[in-house]
Scaffold this motif. Structure first.
Motif, PDB file in Angstrom:
ATOM      1  N   ALA A 177      37.041  39.796   4.903  1.00  0.00           N
ATOM      2  CA  ALA A 177      36.961  38.439   4.357  1.00  0.00           C
ATOM      3  C   ALA A 177      36.002  37.589   5.172  1.00  0.00           C
ATOM      4  O   ALA A 177      36.250  36.405   5.411  1.00  0.00           O
ATOM      5  N   ALA A 178      34.896  38.196   5.599  1.00  0.00           N
ATOM      6  CA  ALA A 178      33.943  37.476   6.449  1.00  0.00           C
ATOM      7  C   ALA A 178      32.702  37.022   5.693  1.00  0.00           C
ATOM      8  O   ALA A 178      31.821  36.388   6.271  1.00  0.00           O
ATOM      9  N   GLY A 179      32.636  37.333   4.386  1.00  0.00           N
ATOM     10  CA  GLY A 179      31.444  36.984   3.616  1.00  0.00           C
ATOM     11  C   GLY A 179      31.249  35.478   3.504  1.00  0.00           C
ATOM     12  O   GLY A 179      32.194  34.693   3.627  1.00  0.00           O
ATOM     13  N   LEU A 180      30.017  35.076   3.232  1.00  0.00           N
ATOM     14  CA  LEU A 180      29.667  33.654   3.191  1.00  0.00           C
ATOM     15  C   LEU A 180      29.993  32.993   1.859  1.00  0.00           C
ATOM     16  O   LEU A 180      29.998  31.773   1.749  1.00  0.00           O
ATOM     17  N   GLY A 181      30.241  33.795   0.820  1.00  0.00           N
ATOM     18  CA  GLY A 181      30.607  33.215  -0.469  1.00  0.00           C
ATOM     19  C   GLY A 181      29.508  32.395  -1.110  1.00  0.00           C
ATOM     20  O   GLY A 181      29.771  31.363  -1.738  1.00  0.00           O
ATOM     21  N   THR A 182      28.270  32.857  -0.992  1.00  0.00           N
ATOM     22  CA  THR A 182      27.135  32.062  -1.471  1.00  0.00           C
ATOM     23  C   THR A 182      27.149  31.853  -2.987  1.00  0.00           C
ATOM     24  O   THR A 182      26.576  30.876  -3.477  1.00  0.00           O
ATOM     25  N   ARG A 183      27.826  32.743  -3.735  1.00  0.00           N
ATOM     26  CA  ARG A 183      27.856  32.579  -5.190  1.00  0.00           C
ATOM     27  C   ARG A 183      28.717  31.393  -5.616  1.00  0.00           C
ATOM     28  O   ARG A 183      28.656  30.977  -6.774  1.00  0.00           O
ATOM     29  N   PHE A 184      29.491  30.839  -4.665  1.00  0.00           N
ATOM     30  CA  PHE A 184      30.342  29.696  -4.992  1.00  0.00           C
ATOM     31  C   PHE A 184      29.961  28.436  -4.225  1.00  0.00           C
ATOM     32  O   PHE A 184      30.754  27.509  -4.107  1.00  0.00           O
ATOM     33  N   LEU A 185      28.741  28.411  -3.699  1.00  0.00           N
ATOM     34  CA  LEU A 185      28.271  27.169  -3.096  1.00  0.00           C
ATOM     35  C   LEU A 185      28.108  26.110  -4.192  1.00  0.00           C
ATOM     36  O   LEU A 185      27.783  26.435  -5.329  1.00  0.00           O
ATOM     37  N   PRO A 186      28.359  24.832  -3.897  1.00  0.00           N
ATOM     38  CA  PRO A 186      28.646  24.268  -2.568  1.00  0.00           C
ATOM     39  C   PRO A 186      30.113  24.313  -2.157  1.00  0.00           C
ATOM     40  O   PRO A 186      30.450  23.917  -1.048  1.00  0.00           O
ATOM     41  N   ALA A 187      31.025  24.781  -3.030  1.00  0.00           N
ATOM     42  CA  ALA A 187      32.459  24.771  -2.685  1.00  0.00           C
ATOM     43  C   ALA A 187      32.736  25.528  -1.398  1.00  0.00           C
ATOM     44  O   ALA A 187      33.563  25.111  -0.577  1.00  0.00           O
ATOM     45  N   THR A 188      32.033  26.652  -1.194  1.00  0.00           N
ATOM     46  CA  THR A 188      32.318  27.510  -0.047  1.00  0.00           C
ATOM     47  C   THR A 188      31.552  27.100   1.215  1.00  0.00           C
ATOM     48  O   THR A 188      31.557  27.831   2.196  1.00  0.00           O
ATOM     49  N   LYS A 189      30.921  25.943   1.183  1.00  0.00           N
ATOM     50  CA  LYS A 189      30.289  25.425   2.401  1.00  0.00           C
ATOM     51  C   LYS A 189      31.331  25.186   3.479  1.00  0.00           C
ATOM     52  O   LYS A 189      31.080  25.421   4.664  1.00  0.00           O
ATOM     53  N   SER A 190      32.512  24.728   3.077  1.00  0.00           N
ATOM     54  CA  SER A 190      33.563  24.446   4.058  1.00  0.00           C
ATOM     55  C   SER A 190      34.878  25.144   3.745  1.00  0.00           C
ATOM     56  O   SER A 190      35.793  25.141   4.570  1.00  0.00           O
ATOM     57  N   ILE A 191      34.988  25.748   2.541  1.00  0.00           N
ATOM     58  CA  ILE A 191      36.219  26.441   2.151  1.00  0.00           C
ATOM     59  C   ILE A 191      35.915  27.930   1.986  1.00  0.00           C
ATOM     60  O   ILE A 191      34.998  28.292   1.240  1.00  0.00           O
ATOM     61  N   PRO A 192      36.650  28.821   2.653  1.00  0.00           N
ATOM     62  CA  PRO A 192      36.427  30.257   2.440  1.00  0.00           C
ATOM     63  C   PRO A 192      36.622  30.614   0.976  1.00  0.00           C
ATOM     64  O   PRO A 192      37.547  30.120   0.328  1.00  0.00           O
ATOM     65  N   LYS A 193      35.753  31.476   0.444  1.00  0.00           N
ATOM     66  CA  LYS A 193      35.881  31.853  -0.965  1.00  0.00           C
ATOM     67  C   LYS A 193      37.232  32.511  -1.233  1.00  0.00           C
ATOM     68  O   LYS A 193      37.768  32.420  -2.339  1.00  0.00           O
ATOM     69  N   GLU A 194      37.794  33.159  -0.216  1.00  0.00           N
ATOM     70  CA  GLU A 194      39.093  33.815  -0.379  1.00  0.00           C
ATOM     71  C   GLU A 194      40.237  32.816  -0.555  1.00  0.00           C
ATOM     72  O   GLU A 194      41.332  33.176  -0.959  1.00  0.00           O
ATOM     73  N   MET A 195      39.970  31.531  -0.231  1.00  0.00           N
ATOM     74  CA  MET A 195      40.991  30.500  -0.367  1.00  0.00           C
ATOM     75  C   MET A 195      40.848  29.712  -1.666  1.00  0.00           C
ATOM     76  O   MET A 195      41.666  28.827  -1.943  1.00  0.00           O
ATOM     77  N   LEU A 196      39.843  30.014  -2.472  1.00  0.00           N
ATOM     78  CA  LEU A 196      39.727  29.354  -3.771  1.00  0.00           C
ATOM     79  C   LEU A 196      40.905  29.782  -4.640  1.00  0.00           C
ATOM     80  O   LEU A 196      41.206  30.976  -4.737  1.00  0.00           O
ATOM     81  N   PRO A 197      41.607  28.849  -5.287  1.00  0.00           N
ATOM     82  CA  PRO A 197      42.843  29.195  -5.995  1.00  0.00           C
ATOM     83  C   PRO A 197      42.625  29.701  -7.412  1.00  0.00           C
ATOM     84  O   PRO A 197      41.797  29.168  -8.152  1.00  0.00           O
ATOM     85  N   ILE A 198      43.355  30.733  -7.769  1.00  0.00           N
ATOM     86  CA  ILE A 198      43.511  31.132  -9.164  1.00  0.00           C
ATOM     87  C   ILE A 198      44.808  30.465  -9.612  1.00  0.00           C
ATOM     88  O   ILE A 198      45.898  30.851  -9.185  1.00  0.00           O
ATOM     89  N   VAL A 199      44.698  29.439 -10.403  1.00  0.00           N
ATOM     90  CA  VAL A 199      45.777  28.512 -10.770  1.00  0.00           C
ATOM     91  C   VAL A 199      46.205  27.753  -9.513  1.00  0.00           C
ATOM     92  O   VAL A 199      45.578  26.758  -9.172  1.00  0.00           O
TER      93      VAL A 199
END
Length: 287
Positions: A10-32
């Motif tokens: 879970a160390a990836g930068l999550g660039t496909r979800f920028l700008p949300a993942t600038k400060s939030i890990p993509k793994e913490m984005l909620p499904i519901v």
């Protein structure tokens, strides 16, 4: 040997979800209302594994905090008679034994897995990628563990993908053992359509023998200038039998915006507290 440990890179930068993942890990984005990484951890628990190592990186502290106690929040919920929420929050911190280690440089999935060497030791272990959420009657990892118990060798979780998408995945070639199982002869990381041997793709689930660490130690950078796990698994095929198992279930690529939206809609529709209101809304906007 029984598989007792799981690893979540879970160390990836999550660039496909920028700008949300600038400060939030993509793994913490909620499904519901649940972080994507919690779905992965719940699959691990439902498969009978009790120890998990999460490979993190910079600005990923909230992942560790999510699975830790939240004393102030618990106090607030308790004092506001929100017992159901309080129980849910406390249960998250009791779910499983969570360990973390930081991948200090983003050198690819192969390098991330190598960071688990001390945690794993000389045991077979599971790897689950946080970009792949699988909705299935029997947990995807449990399906694979049952195959491992029969063959005692590395098992790759695979499914067919559309030919135009083979350049997004590690692709296998091999011989069919039965309807759901192949012996793997070769693997290609993100091939072009004309160079792909099949359209059978590795989709974020692995059970791997510890021999992989000796290989990863000497694996050179591959596609994208990163140390690719697929390249190491290809080498492993020369040392031991590697199998690919076509798992049952709907797999969501939640690392892509469309896959994330599909998962959000489908999981919302499965919720009794949301289903009717959500269907009413979808009808209202003529979907």
């Amino acid at each position: 040997m029984k598989v007792k440990k799981a690893v979540i890179p879970a160390a990836g930068l999550g660039t496909r979800f920028l700008p949300a993942t600038k400060s939030i890990p993509k793994e913490m984005l909620p499904i519901v209302d649940k972080p994507t990484i919690q779905y992965i951890v719940e699959e691990i628990i439902a498969s009978g594994i009790e120890d998990v190592l999460i490979i993190t990186g910079r600005n990923k502290g909230s992942i560790e905090e999510h699975f830790d106690r939240a004393v102030e929040l618990e106090y607030h919920l308790a004092n506001n008679d929100k017992e159901e929420l309080l129980e849910e929050v406390i249960n998250i911190s009791k779910m499983i034994n969570i360990h973390t280690v930081r991948q200090k440089n983003p050198l690819g999935l192969g390098h991330a897995v190598y960071c688990a060497k001390s945690f794993v030791g000389n045991e077979p272990f599971a790897v689950l990628l946080g970009d792949d959420v699988v909705d299935s009657q029997k947990p995807c990892l449990k399906q694979m563990l049952e195959v491992y118990e029969e063959y005692n060798s590395t098992i790759l979780g695979v499914q067919p993908v559309e030919w135009e998408n083979v350049n997004k995945y590690g692709i296998i070639s091999g011989n069919r053992v039965n309807e759901k199982l192949y012996t793997v002869n070769d693997l290609v990381e993100k091939p072009t359509r004309d160079k792909a041997p099949t359209n059978i793709a590795i989709l974020g689930r692995y059970i791997i023998t510890p021999e992989i660490f000796k290989i990863l130690e000497n694996t050179k950078k591959g596609v994208g200038g990163e140390i690719q796990l697929t390249d190491a698994l290809k080498e492993l095929c020369n040392i031991e039998k590697v199998y690919a198992y076509i798992f049952e279930g709907r797999r969501y690529d939640v690392g892509s915006k469309i896959g994330f939206l599909e998962a959000t809609v489908d999981y919302a529709l499965k919720r009794e507290d949301l289903r009717e209101s959500f269907i009413s809304y979808l009808r209202k906007i003529n979907l």
